[in-house]
Design a protein around this motif. Sequence first.
Motif, PDB file in Angstrom:
ATOM      1  N   SER A  62       0.681  -0.968  -0.008  1.00  0.00           N
ATOM      2  CA  SER A  62       0.199   0.080  -0.015  1.00  0.00           C
ATOM      3  C   SER A  62       0.938   1.333   0.051  1.00  0.00           C
ATOM      4  O   SER A  62       2.116   1.083   0.163  1.00  0.00           O
ATOM      5  N   GLY A  63       0.265   2.460  -0.206  1.00  0.00           N
ATOM      6  CA  GLY A  63       1.053   3.705   0.011  1.00  0.00           C
ATOM      7  C   GLY A  63       1.524   3.764   1.485  1.00  0.00           C
ATOM      8  O   GLY A  63       2.686   4.275   1.694  1.00  0.00           O
ATOM      9  N   THR A  64       0.658   3.460   2.321  1.00  0.00           N
ATOM     10  CA  THR A  64       0.932   3.420   3.687  1.00  0.00           C
ATOM     11  C   THR A  64       2.316   2.625   3.990  1.00  0.00           C
ATOM     12  O   THR A  64       3.470   2.885   4.695  1.00  0.00           O
ATOM     13  N   LEU A  67       5.390   4.314   2.710  1.00  0.00           N
ATOM     14  CA  LEU A  67       6.158   5.217   3.428  1.00  0.00           C
ATOM     15  C   LEU A  67       7.001   4.643   4.471  1.00  0.00           C
ATOM     16  O   LEU A  67       7.844   5.049   4.700  1.00  0.00           O
ATOM     17  N   THR A  88      -2.540  16.835   5.170  1.00  0.00           N
ATOM     18  CA  THR A  88      -2.429  15.545   4.375  1.00  0.00           C
ATOM     19  C   THR A  88      -3.399  14.274   4.869  1.00  0.00           C
ATOM     20  O   THR A  88      -4.018  14.707   5.767  1.00  0.00           O
ATOM     21  N   TYR A  89      -3.520  13.351   4.103  1.00  0.00           N
ATOM     22  CA  TYR A  89      -4.047  11.913   4.652  1.00  0.00           C
ATOM     23  C   TYR A  89      -3.394  11.714   5.811  1.00  0.00           C
ATOM     24  O   TYR A  89      -1.919  11.500   5.810  1.00  0.00           O
ATOM     25  N   ALA A  91      -2.617   8.946   6.766  1.00  0.00           N
ATOM     26  CA  ALA A  91      -1.571   7.662   6.490  1.00  0.00           C
ATOM     27  C   ALA A  91      -0.002   8.276   6.575  1.00  0.00           C
ATOM     28  O   ALA A  91       0.911   7.391   7.042  1.00  0.00           O
ATOM     29  N   THR A  92       0.160   9.699   6.108  1.00  0.00           N
ATOM     30  CA  THR A  92       1.415  10.171   6.018  1.00  0.00           C
ATOM     31  C   THR A  92       2.043   9.921   7.439  1.00  0.00           C
ATOM     32  O   THR A  92       3.166   9.806   7.725  1.00  0.00           O
ATOM     33  N   VAL A 134       4.359  16.377   0.833  1.00  0.00           N
ATOM     34  CA  VAL A 134       3.303  15.527   0.198  1.00  0.00           C
ATOM     35  C   VAL A 134       2.925  16.515  -1.024  1.00  0.00           C
ATOM     36  O   VAL A 134       2.540  17.801  -0.950  1.00  0.00           O
ATOM     37  N   ASP A 160       5.963  11.973  -0.507  1.00  0.00           N
ATOM     38  CA  ASP A 160       4.956  11.445  -0.656  1.00  0.00           C
ATOM     39  C   ASP A 160       3.948  11.755  -1.889  1.00  0.00           C
ATOM     40  O   ASP A 160       3.588  12.721  -1.911  1.00  0.00           O
ATOM     41  N   CYS A 162       1.839   9.658  -3.297  1.00  0.00           N
ATOM     42  CA  CYS A 162       0.335   8.990  -3.335  1.00  0.00           C
ATOM     43  C   CYS A 162      -0.659   9.567  -4.193  1.00  0.00           C
ATOM     44  O   CYS A 162      -1.558   9.010  -4.582  1.00  0.00           O
ATOM     45  N   GLN A 163      -0.660  10.937  -4.375  1.00  0.00           N
ATOM     46  CA  GLN A 163      -1.861  11.739  -5.071  1.00  0.00           C
ATOM     47  C   GLN A 163      -1.393  12.202  -6.308  1.00  0.00           C
ATOM     48  O   GLN A 163      -2.101  12.972  -6.891  1.00  0.00           O
ATOM     49  N   SER A 184       0.960   5.370  -3.989  1.00  0.00           N
ATOM     50  CA  SER A 184       0.150   4.554  -3.481  1.00  0.00           C
ATOM     51  C   SER A 184      -1.047   4.045  -4.697  1.00  0.00           C
ATOM     52  O   SER A 184      -1.321   4.876  -5.755  1.00  0.00           O
ATOM     53  N   TYR A 186      -4.102   2.779  -4.281  1.00  0.00           N
ATOM     54  CA  TYR A 186      -5.547   2.514  -3.877  1.00  0.00           C
ATOM     55  C   TYR A 186      -6.423   2.896  -5.006  1.00  0.00           C
ATOM     56  O   TYR A 186      -6.249   3.576  -5.894  1.00  0.00           O
ATOM     57  N   LYS A 189      -6.994   6.492  -6.712  1.00  0.00           N
ATOM     58  CA  LYS A 189      -5.699   7.281  -6.940  1.00  0.00           C
ATOM     59  C   LYS A 189      -5.613   7.308  -8.855  1.00  0.00           C
ATOM     60  O   LYS A 189      -6.183   6.407  -9.456  1.00  0.00           O
TER      61      LYS A 189
HETATM   62  C1  PLP Z   1      -3.712   7.367  -0.271  1.00  0.00           C
HETATM   63  C2  PLP Z   1      -2.586   8.175   0.467  1.00  0.00           C
HETATM   64  C3  PLP Z   1      -1.643   7.568   1.523  1.00  0.00           C
HETATM   65  C4  PLP Z   1      -1.990   6.014   1.785  1.00  0.00           C
HETATM   66  O1  PLP Z   1      -2.011   5.151   0.595  1.00  0.00           O
HETATM   67  P1  PLP Z   1      -2.637   3.782   1.000  1.00  0.00           P
HETATM   68  O2  PLP Z   1      -2.406   3.004  -0.307  1.00  0.00           O
HETATM   69  O3  PLP Z   1      -4.105   3.907   1.085  1.00  0.00           O
HETATM   70  O4  PLP Z   1      -2.242   3.023   2.114  1.00  0.00           O
HETATM   71  C5  PLP Z   1      -0.662   8.366   1.743  1.00  0.00           C
HETATM   72  N1  PLP Z   1      -0.551   9.432   1.579  1.00  0.00           N
HETATM   73  C6  PLP Z   1      -1.443  10.135   0.860  1.00  0.00           C
HETATM   74  C7  PLP Z   1      -1.248  11.755   0.742  1.00  0.00           C
HETATM   75  C8  PLP Z   1      -2.291   9.520   0.231  1.00  0.00           C
HETATM   76  O5  PLP Z   1      -3.389  10.101  -0.378  1.00  0.00           O
END
Ligand code: PLP
Length: 369
Positions: A62-64, A67, A88-89, A91-92, A134, A160, A162-163, A184, A186, A189
């Motif tokens: 995963s993105g998490t 990181l 940020t989300y 998860a960061t 991010v 980061d 992920c987006q 990520s 997900y 995305k």
């Molecule tokens: C989606 C996202 C994550 C986490 O990614 P996952 O694949 O859902 O674990 C981390 N940081 C940002 C900025 C995100 O948008």
Amino acid sequence: MRCVKVPFVDLKAEYRSIGVEVRSAMADVLRNSDFVLGKALCEFENDFAEYCDVRYAVGVASGTSALELALRAYEIGPGDEVITAANTYIATAFAISYTGATPVLVDVDTETYTIDVALIERAITDRTRAIIPVHLYGHAADMDPILDLARRHELIVIEDACQAHGAKYKGRPVGSLGHAAAFSFYPAKNLGAYGDGGMVVTNNANIAAVLRQLRNYGSTEKYHHVRLGYNHRLDTLQAAILRVKLHHLDTRNAARRRHAERYRALLADTDIVLPHVARNVEHVYHLFVIRTRDRDGLRAHLASHGIETGIHYPIPIHLQPAYRDLGYENGSFPNTEKCARQILSLPMYAELTQDAIQYVAEVIRDFVL
Ligand SMILES: *Cc1c(COP(=O)(O)O)cnc(C)c1O
């Protein structure tokens, strides 16, 4: 139930357009039955590394986990501090916490919604080990001054991204700018799997090798475990799907950019704050985020007209119960808190039609004018 006229995202529309290709790639994996660390994973990692203009890409769960494992690969852990953006989300920040390190938040600027570079230096202490800028909503953070600061303080920079798959900063793809970067996959995305997935990219051969160990029980070969590792692998099946979708990413990002320009043109004469694009950035509009005083009123008005919207994010990290013990309070990050009150994400995905955009803009204009 009210009928949805314009969904916030529409994954089914994407599947309708690429389903045949995806099913064929999936069938190859099923025939090979190399479900874990299989051939399609290796191929996708090579393609993704090339896409990001880096040497190595390591698929993870995963993105998490991307990181977390990137931080662990740089041996960041208990006693260390890692700086990241307050908006940020979550998860960061969680990824930092998983390693035992402490997240140190820095406010964002209200133009690009990315970390305010002018505020980073005063957050640096003798425990700071890394910065995670991010690339929020698909807009790259201002990387050059961040990298400059990091060099002067000997800090690791982990993007980061992920987006922001495909976004560019000064002509260079995100992911190629820091020491390493996390993506990520997900489903929603810009490049999304049919489940969870992630990727770490880097130009550092040693870090890439450590990441391959970390994602796979710390092993170098079967039953040889050189460190504490995890089961954080990217499935072969997901990699095969992502590899097909990677070939469509630039086209789809270009469609998002066209939609963004259309929203912009249709809302230009209102007092809605539209997304700002820094001169040296190529935005990929993972989200199209506007700002307005009566956000909740506008959101309800849109909902009553069958238009779905999102808020990214309604409760800042520093005000979440999960992070009560970081010691922040209301007012700690004024820009992030203002965003939480005023931002609204409009429907945005490649298959969005001109008519849908026109309709969303009309309903907004009807409310604000
Ligand atoms: C989606 C996202 C994550 C986490 O990614 P996952 O694949 O859902 O674990 C981390 N940081 C940002 C900025 C995100 O948008």
